[in-house]
Design an enzyme around this catalytic site. Sequence first.
Site, PDB file in Angstrom:
ATOM      1  N   SER A 139       1.215   4.270  -8.158  1.00 31.08           N
ATOM      2  CA  SER A 139       2.186   4.065  -9.231  1.00 31.08           C
ATOM      3  C   SER A 139       3.560   3.911  -8.614  1.00 31.08           C
ATOM      4  CB  SER A 139       2.198   5.269 -10.175  1.00 31.08           C
ATOM      5  OG  SER A 139       3.359   5.220 -10.999  1.00 31.08           O
ATOM      6  N   TYR A 152       2.260  14.293 -10.912  1.00 29.06           N
ATOM      7  CA  TYR A 152       1.781  12.908 -10.921  1.00 29.06           C
ATOM      8  C   TYR A 152       2.375  12.113  -9.756  1.00 29.06           C
ATOM      9  CZ  TYR A 152       0.553   8.340 -12.959  1.00 29.06           C
ATOM     10  OH  TYR A 152       0.052   7.092 -13.181  1.00 29.06           O
ATOM     11  N   LYS A 156       0.373  10.378  -6.610  1.00 31.98           N
ATOM     12  CA  LYS A 156       0.419   8.936  -6.358  1.00 31.98           C
ATOM     13  C   LYS A 156       1.022   8.628  -4.989  1.00 31.98           C
ATOM     14  CE  LYS A 156      -1.526   7.643 -10.181  1.00 31.98           C
ATOM     15  NZ  LYS A 156      -2.881   7.045 -10.131  1.00 31.98           N
TER      16      LYS A 156
END
Lengths: 245, 79
Positions: A139, A152, A156
């Site tokens: 991401s 998160y 990533k």
Amino acid sequence: MFDLQGKSALVTGASGGIGAAIARALHARGASVALSGTKVAALEALRDDLGDRIAIVPANLGVPAEVEDLARQAEEALGKVDILVNNAGLTRDGLAMRMKDEDWDAVIAVNLTAGFRLARALMRGMMKRRWGRIVGISSVVGVTGNAGQANYAASKAGMIGMTKALAAELASRNITANCVAPGFIRTSMTEVLSDEQKARINATIPAGRLGSAEEVAAAVLYLASEEAAYVTGQTLHVNGGMAMI
Amino acid sequence: MSDIAERVKKIVVEHLGVEEAKVTENASFIDDLGADSLDTVELVMAFEEEFGVEIPDDAAEKILTVKDAIDFIKANTAA
């Protein structure tokens, strides 16, 4: 270009918007595809739509035993796995000060650890056949960071580092490892945003719009192809120019 | 028993692409036969397949020479 006939792929998170688009793109170029995810009904609907060369291998990637089983099931169903697409991911957003351990752990387990375990299990066959593609869906947030997403963003970014290590280890065996890092993509997750929120997001994107799942899938297709044999350890950003890295 | 030694040597020759004469029992995979660490992992995989044995990681780490491989397989396969 990008012919995948005779190749077999495992796509995790195939019940989601981006995962389904990836499965469709690989399948359209002739690959056999194992669809994994937690929502079996969605996987079955996708299979019914695509027809032959499809296997369904449901798994909860938060459970280590299920991850190991998934690799085995996919190899049994397809005979081999040449292309692994680690797409499954989840979010448990919250400011770091308030983030619970379980929200940190759950995100790392599914987004990062499961991808490693699948790669470890499947690289054995890839090494023997002297051909393999490992593609991680990272991401933009893994590179830029984002408030409220410490877990998160870490998962990533971790995927990008892990991918570089895999690329270094496996390049001599004709196995590549790369990431695709989407920016804001139109999915069920972004459909719930208000028009005002969307307008605010669009203002930060030079392309002036959200991306589509198909635009992410096209990048995955390229990295999975024979044509991308000399590209490894890279991250391909698909973000309309919102971060130029 | 010598059959095991021959089969091990054959796998090493094929996998590492070295001359058969170089594959002596005391040859080290890495120092004498030019294997890298990934080659040694692949050799262990090939031995497991050929002889139907499981070679755990801690045992695999100790298989450094052709003789180490032969001894492990002899000790862990039914005669």
